[in-house]
Design an enzyme around this catalytic site. Structure first.
Site, mmCIF file in Angstrom:
data_model
loop_
_atom_site.group_PDB
_atom_site.id
_atom_site.type_symbol
_atom_site.label_atom_id
_atom_site.label_comp_id
_atom_site.label_asym_id
_atom_site.label_seq_id
_atom_site.Cartn_x
_atom_site.Cartn_y
_atom_site.Cartn_z
ATOM 1 N N ALA A 1 -12.045 -11.913 2.364
ATOM 2 C CA ALA A 1 -11.613 -10.633 0.968
ATOM 3 C C ALA A 1 -13.050 -11.380 -0.297
ATOM 4 O O ALA A 1 -13.756 -10.365 -0.459
ATOM 5 C CB ALA A 1 -10.663 -11.735 0.383
ATOM 6 N N SER B 1 0.577 -1.712 0.048
ATOM 7 C CA SER B 1 0.037 -0.143 -0.115
ATOM 8 C C SER B 1 0.891 1.217 -0.025
ATOM 9 O O SER B 1 0.555 2.588 -0.788
ATOM 10 C CB SER B 1 -0.905 -0.312 0.897
ATOM 11 O OG SER B 1 -2.025 -0.882 0.931
ATOM 12 N N ASP C 1 -12.769 -2.929 -0.552
ATOM 13 C CA ASP C 1 -12.007 -3.049 -1.398
ATOM 14 C C ASP C 1 -13.107 -4.186 -2.745
ATOM 15 O O ASP C 1 -12.107 -4.425 -3.555
ATOM 16 C CB ASP C 1 -12.542 -4.981 -0.387
ATOM 17 C CG ASP C 1 -10.587 -4.771 -0.125
ATOM 18 O OD1 ASP C 1 -9.923 -4.444 0.187
ATOM 19 O OD2 ASP C 1 -10.930 -5.276 2.057
ATOM 20 N N ASN D 1 -17.069 -22.508 -1.039
ATOM 21 C CA ASN D 1 -16.625 -22.824 -0.279
ATOM 22 C C ASN D 1 -16.474 -23.911 1.434
ATOM 23 O O ASN D 1 -17.419 -24.514 0.844
ATOM 24 C CB ASN D 1 -17.429 -21.813 1.385
ATOM 25 C CG ASN D 1 -15.972 -21.236 2.317
ATOM 26 O OD1 ASN D 1 -14.803 -21.431 2.043
ATOM 27 N ND2 ASN D 1 -16.230 -21.335 3.916
ATOM 28 N N ARG D 2 -15.206 -24.217 1.312
ATOM 29 C CA ARG D 2 -15.451 -25.435 1.628
ATOM 30 C C ARG D 2 -16.284 -25.690 2.724
ATOM 31 O O ARG D 2 -16.415 -27.020 3.742
ATOM 32 C CB ARG D 2 -13.728 -25.616 2.625
ATOM 33 C CG ARG D 2 -13.441 -26.156 3.211
ATOM 34 C CD ARG D 2 -11.785 -26.716 4.045
ATOM 35 N NE ARG D 2 -11.150 -25.036 4.387
ATOM 36 C CZ ARG D 2 -9.864 -25.218 5.192
ATOM 37 N NH1 ARG D 2 -9.662 -25.070 4.965
ATOM 38 N NH2 ARG D 2 -10.184 -23.660 6.047
ATOM 39 N N GLY E 1 -4.347 -11.029 -8.250
ATOM 40 C CA GLY E 1 -4.786 -10.162 -7.590
ATOM 41 C C GLY E 1 -4.525 -8.940 -7.170
ATOM 42 O O GLY E 1 -4.863 -8.005 -6.414
ATOM 43 N N ASN F 1 -11.966 -0.907 5.299
ATOM 44 C CA ASN F 1 -10.005 -1.596 4.725
ATOM 45 C C ASN F 1 -9.892 0.151 4.518
ATOM 46 O O ASN F 1 -8.276 0.639 4.636
ATOM 47 C CB ASN F 1 -10.489 -1.969 3.607
ATOM 48 C CG ASN F 1 -10.201 -1.181 2.408
ATOM 49 O OD1 ASN F 1 -11.358 -0.516 2.079
ATOM 50 N ND2 ASN F 1 -9.915 -1.222 1.236
ATOM 51 N N GLY G 1 -14.868 -19.173 -1.569
ATOM 52 C CA GLY G 1 -14.398 -18.371 -0.406
ATOM 53 C C GLY G 1 -15.378 -18.378 0.294
ATOM 54 O O GLY G 1 -15.610 -17.658 -0.295
ATOM 55 N N LYS H 1 -9.963 -5.225 9.742
ATOM 56 C CA LYS H 1 -10.750 -4.898 9.118
ATOM 57 C C LYS H 1 -12.078 -4.954 9.854
ATOM 58 O O LYS H 1 -12.936 -4.184 9.924
ATOM 59 C CB LYS H 1 -10.705 -5.426 8.068
ATOM 60 C CG LYS H 1 -9.514 -5.368 7.489
ATOM 61 C CD LYS H 1 -9.502 -6.247 5.819
ATOM 62 C CE LYS H 1 -8.818 -5.468 4.672
ATOM 63 N NZ LYS H 1 -8.873 -5.837 3.638
#
Ligand code: NAP
Length: 289
Positions: free
Chosen positions: A146, A32, A117, A166-167, A254, A102, A142, A81
């Site tokens: 994010a 950043s 984001d 997602n898992r 990304g 963020n 996911g 965050k």
């Protein structure tokens, strides 16, 4: 322009220099300040961005101190965050939805919490692939911080469907709920019909192209006409991106999200047009390190 240290060698700091920064732990690796300082140089602003190492549980103290010192804005990264969302005096609608901040903007009433984001991810899509999510079917792998930002960003940009895979199934449901009526939890096989497929898990991080690993989505489900984005950017081309490209998809890493969320923060802090292209150029070699 020498931006290898995140600030041009020619720049002179003084008592009049406006300070912004990033709080996180760890923070020394953060790109950043490099992105911010590149923009300040191009914009001709006497501003500087630095990293502030702030450990878990110390965000409140850091915000009070930064406010007292006249710090104009702060980027917020792990692990703060979520905690910072409860420390600000006002919140943007996206912060209300996500419960995560963020970006902090200093004002007369204290710190205002923003979240760039998701909008940054959408801006990156438009920049990279000229892909507009409006009316398109999107799948996000996911359900962490994010992924939730991306889900909200895609829904906010008018996606016709946002599927979360997602898992942990319970977290997929929560993340999909952030997209309102267009969100649903789904299965890996849903990727075959999606216009956009996003990896928002750490799978692939640090692995060289060709390395054997668990795929976010099996490459045989990917095809030409799709845009495939891996939020990972170490390496710049992940094994999954390479496999998706071999299948004919348009791929991106990304770095775009990183650059565009930073550009939106700079616009909030300075109220000025931001030189996004220069930030892209600074990020490419840095992301390859
Ligand atoms: P997070 O909150 O820890 O969430 C991680 C997610 O990945 C969770 O949904 C988790 O599933 C899933 N996951 C983790 N390991 C997995 C595995 N072995 N197999 C399957 N799923 C797995 O992390 P985050 O902050 O969202 O970050 C996710 C990724 O995005 C990271 O690689 C991060 O570097 C990247 N990122 C990039 C940007 C950018 O600007 N480009 C910004 C933020 C993050 P469970 O829910 O089941 O635990």
């Amino acid at each position: 322009m020498d931006v290898t240290l995140g600030r041009p060698a020619s720049a002179q700091l003084s008592a009049a220099t406006t300070v912004v920064g990033v709080i996180g732990d760890p923070v020394a690796h953060s790109l950043s300040p490099l992105l911010h300082n590149t923009a300040f140089e191009v914009m001709g602003l006497d501003w500087v961005s630095v990293g502030f190492p702030v450990g878990a549980g110390r965000a409140g103290t850091a915000l009070a101190g930064a406010g007292a010192l006249g710090v104009r804005g702060l980027s917020v990264t792990m692990p703060h965050k979520d905690a910072v969302a409860d420390l600000v005096t006002s919140r943007s609608p996206l912060v209300e939805l996500l419960g995560a901040v963020n970006c902090l903007v200093e004002g007369p009433a204290g710190w205002r919490g923003e979240n760039t984001d998701g909008p940054g991810f959408v801006d990156a899509l438009r920049h990279i692939g000229e892909f507009d999510p409006g009316g398109r079917s999107c799948l996000v792998v996911g359900a962490g911080g994010a992924a939730r930002a991306v889900v909200a960003g895609l829904a906010g940009a008018g996606a016709s469907e946002v599927v979360v895979v997602n898992r942990s199934a319970d977290r997929a449901l929560v993340a999909a709920g952030l997209a309102g009526p267009v969100g649903r939890a789904g299965e890996e096989s849903d990727a075959a019909l999606a216009d956009l497929v996003v990896n928002a898990t750490p799978l692939g991080m640090g692995l060289p192209a060709g390395a054997a690993e668990a795929w976010p989505v099996r490459p045989e489900l990917l095809r030409p006409g799709q845009v495939v984005v891996d939020l990972v950017y170490h390496p710049l081309v992940t094994p999954w991106m390479a496999a998706a490209r071999d299948r004919g998809a348009l791929v991106a890493n990304g770095l775009g999200m990183l650059v565009h969320q930073a550009a939106l923060q700079l616009a909030l802090w300075t109220g000025r047009d931001v030189p996004v292209q220069a930030m892209w150029e600074a990020a490419q070699p840095a992301g390859a390190e």
